[in-house]
Write an enzyme that holds these catalytic residues in place. Structure first.
Site, PDB file in Angstrom:
ATOM      1  N   ARG A   1     -21.477   4.855  -0.370  1.00  0.00           N
ATOM      2  CA  ARG A   1     -20.891   3.507  -0.244  1.00  0.00           C
ATOM      3  C   ARG A   1     -21.693   2.878   0.874  1.00  0.00           C
ATOM      4  O   ARG A   1     -21.631   3.303   2.010  1.00  0.00           O
ATOM      5  CB  ARG A   1     -19.404   3.610   0.118  1.00  0.00           C
ATOM      6  CG  ARG A   1     -18.743   2.296   0.533  1.00  0.00           C
ATOM      7  CD  ARG A   1     -18.711   1.307  -0.601  1.00  0.00           C
ATOM      8  NE  ARG A   1     -17.947   0.094  -0.255  1.00  0.00           N
ATOM      9  CZ  ARG A   1     -18.490  -0.999   0.257  1.00  0.00           C
ATOM     10  NH1 ARG A   1     -19.779  -1.069   0.516  1.00  0.00           N
ATOM     11  NH2 ARG A   1     -17.727  -2.051   0.517  1.00  0.00           N
TER      12      ARG A   1
ATOM     13  N   HIS B   1     -15.848  -4.928   6.948  1.00  0.00           N
ATOM     14  CA  HIS B   1     -14.843  -5.793   6.330  1.00  0.00           C
ATOM     15  C   HIS B   1     -14.262  -6.730   7.374  1.00  0.00           C
ATOM     16  O   HIS B   1     -14.327  -6.458   8.562  1.00  0.00           O
ATOM     17  CB  HIS B   1     -13.680  -4.972   5.751  1.00  0.00           C
ATOM     18  CG  HIS B   1     -14.109  -3.791   4.961  1.00  0.00           C
ATOM     19  ND1 HIS B   1     -14.438  -3.863   3.633  1.00  0.00           N
ATOM     20  CD2 HIS B   1     -14.293  -2.495   5.321  1.00  0.00           C
ATOM     21  CE1 HIS B   1     -14.787  -2.665   3.211  1.00  0.00           C
ATOM     22  NE2 HIS B   1     -14.714  -1.812   4.204  1.00  0.00           N
TER      23      HIS B   1
ATOM     24  N   GLU C   1      -9.901  -0.868   7.866  1.00  0.00           N
ATOM     25  CA  GLU C   1      -9.945   0.146   6.809  1.00  0.00           C
ATOM     26  C   GLU C   1      -9.326   1.451   7.295  1.00  0.00           C
ATOM     27  O   GLU C   1      -9.794   2.071   8.237  1.00  0.00           O
ATOM     28  CB  GLU C   1     -11.407   0.391   6.401  1.00  0.00           C
ATOM     29  CG  GLU C   1     -11.604   1.621   5.507  1.00  0.00           C
ATOM     30  CD  GLU C   1     -13.061   1.774   5.037  1.00  0.00           C
ATOM     31  OE1 GLU C   1     -13.704   0.746   4.751  1.00  0.00           O
ATOM     32  OE2 GLU C   1     -13.541   2.920   4.976  1.00  0.00           O
TER      33      GLU C   1
ATOM     34  N   GLU D   1     -12.711  -5.597  -2.600  1.00  0.00           N
ATOM     35  CA  GLU D   1     -13.871  -4.739  -2.380  1.00  0.00           C
ATOM     36  C   GLU D   1     -15.157  -5.457  -2.810  1.00  0.00           C
ATOM     37  O   GLU D   1     -16.251  -5.031  -2.482  1.00  0.00           O
ATOM     38  CB  GLU D   1     -13.657  -3.417  -3.131  1.00  0.00           C
ATOM     39  CG  GLU D   1     -14.628  -2.305  -2.811  1.00  0.00           C
ATOM     40  CD  GLU D   1     -14.530  -1.737  -1.396  1.00  0.00           C
ATOM     41  OE1 GLU D   1     -14.136  -2.444  -0.464  1.00  0.00           O
ATOM     42  OE2 GLU D   1     -14.892  -0.561  -1.224  1.00  0.00           O
TER      43      GLU D   1
ATOM     44  N   HIS E   1      15.758   1.633   0.684  1.00  0.00           N
ATOM     45  CA  HIS E   1      15.200   2.372  -0.454  1.00  0.00           C
ATOM     46  C   HIS E   1      15.318   3.872  -0.204  1.00  0.00           C
ATOM     47  O   HIS E   1      15.600   4.314   0.913  1.00  0.00           O
ATOM     48  CB  HIS E   1      13.734   1.988  -0.687  1.00  0.00           C
ATOM     49  CG  HIS E   1      12.858   2.126   0.523  1.00  0.00           C
ATOM     50  ND1 HIS E   1      12.869   1.196   1.543  1.00  0.00           N
ATOM     51  CD2 HIS E   1      11.951   3.067   0.893  1.00  0.00           C
ATOM     52  CE1 HIS E   1      12.009   1.559   2.482  1.00  0.00           C
ATOM     53  NE2 HIS E   1      11.440   2.705   2.120  1.00  0.00           N
TER      54      HIS E   1
HETATM   55 MN    MN Z   1     -15.411   0.125   4.130  1.00  0.00          MN
HETATM   56 MN    MN Z   2      10.177   3.971   3.370  1.00  0.00          MN
END
Ligand code: MN
Ligand code: MN
Length: 417
Positions: free
Chosen positions: A125, A130, A134, A196, A355
């Protein structure tokens, strides 16, 4: 836990008395459907009302029993909170591939987005950065990662399965698969609208800078730059790199290596919580100080449930990488929805919404809980109720003292203890 064993029993019964393999396969699907319909107390409508005589997709229905035949406690509209990576476009390159699940695929996922990436042995890669941070988790194999820190000092290391790394925005980095079979990893970016396709790439940058300027910048002739790529490489195949120590030494140069460790050796850390129903490892700025993304790596054993809880500080982005489970998200106005999850699915819960995640399979349920926050925070129903005057709780829920006394006094994370 009883759902699965009931379904297994029905599936076995479905096989009895069937001659051909084709009939057996059809009967598995048919019995899956009848198992879902018989899941008391979820399905209390009459068989006539719940029947589905028109065209249907048996495989998807079987994989999503709680959508096809919702628990009776589900109510009203809750924004869809599941998207499988299997539906994402796969960007194929020589040297590997990538696919992404972002807010564009899963509308509710506004704070985080994920990329699943495969690199062959030697597959790269390319050098890039960015505008988002990340966070990454190695799912398979090994990779060599490189970056430089904000002082220009170099960081090079190898990461293996279960280990992770973090690169802040604007920190340039690369990832390369190692022998024997490269790697696959999950990237989590702290921007739901991340793409991306929109990163700062070394080759792309050079291809869009006048060659005479690049020549002047490096103090070389334009002719010597003639073979540079005319467009981005993104992922490409090259040779497997040499020994790590040598790469580290050369990259460090006269400045010396970065004092910052951008990688985290997950399995060197004991679980944050562990009991007979599973374990959790929490990794945030408290133990991995470079990160601004908090993570919990959760295993729920068959029969277990990640207890009823919520997160006061951030939305939760999930990635399921083993087993099967279901999750109900309860939201304001008496609305609730239950959805089913399995390996490769992304889930999402908005900040503060209650949840649980229940293992509905016969193998360990494994998933990541990710948060756009430098620290992990949750509150469980049990710790709330057990730290509130008991008469007050009893008056709400009509529970007797013995039942109230049985509620765990503190957060257990996974039940039963
Ligand atoms: Mn990256
Ligand atoms: Mn959770």
């Amino acid at each position: 836990m009883s759902n699965e064993s009931g379904k297994d029993a029905l599936t076995r019964r479905g096989f009895l008395g069937v001659g051909s393999a084709a009939l057996a396969a059809a009967s598995v699907l048919a019995s899956e459907k009848s198992a879902a319909q018989e899941q008391a107390p979820y399905q209390q409508k009459s068989n006539r009302s719940s029947s589905d005589p028109g065209p249907t997709n048996p495989a998807l229905d079987a994989a999503n029993p709680d959508s096809n035949s919702p628990p009776q406690t589900d109510a009203g509209g809750v924004q869809t909170f599941k998207y499988p990576f299997s539906l994402a476009h796969k960007r194929m390159q020589e040297g590997g591939w990538s696919r992404e699940v972002t807010q564009r695929e899963l509308a509710v996922s506004k704070t985080l987005a994920g990329v699943d990436m495969r690199l062959t042995a030697g597959g790269v890669r390319e050098l890039h950065w960015h505008t988002a941070a990340e966070w990454a988790y190695m799912l398979y194999g090994t990779a060599r990662i490189t970056c430089i820190d904000a002082d220009g000092k170099s960081f090079v290391t190898d990461v293996k399965e279960n280990e992770l790394w973090f690169f802040p925005p604007g920190i340039p980095h690369s990832i390369q698969g190692l022998a024997p079979d490269g790697c696959e990893f999950l990237l989590v970016f702290d921007d739901g609208n991340f793409s991306e396709y929109e990163t700062v790439l070394l080759t792309d940058w050079m291809a869009h800078t006048p060659t005479d300027v690049v020549a002047k910048n490096f103090g070389v002739s334009e002719k010597s730059l003639a073979s540079m790529p005319k467009k981005e490489k993104f992922i490409f195949q090259t040779a497997v790199p040499g020994p790590l120590a040598e790469d580290k030494r050369i990259a460090a140069g006269a400045l010396g290596p970065s004092p910052i460790d951008f990688a985290f050796r997950t399995m060197d850390m004991p679980p944050t919580k562990s009991n007979k129903s599973g374990d959790v490892r929490i990794i945030d700025a408290k133990n991995f100080n470079v990160t601004t993304t908090a993570a919990a790596i959760v295993t729920v054993k068959p029969g277990g449930v990640r207890e009823l809880h919520w997160h006061p500080n951030a939305d939760e982005w999930q990635y399921f990488f083993g087993g099967k489970g279901r999750m109900t998200v309860f939201t304001t106005g008496g609305r609730a929805r239950t959805m089913d999850f399995e390996t490769g699915d992304v889930g999402y819960i908005q900040k503060t919404l209650p949840h649980y995640v229940e293992n509905t399979g016969s193998t360990d349920l494994k998933f990541l809980e990710m948060f756009k926050s430098s620290y992990y925070q949750d509150l469980s129903l049990s710790e709330w109720l057990s730290h509130t005057p008991p008469e007050l709780v009893a008056a709400h829920l009509n529970l007797d003292q013995a039942t109230l006394d049985s509620i765990p006094r503190e957060e257990t994370v996974i039940m039963p203890e």
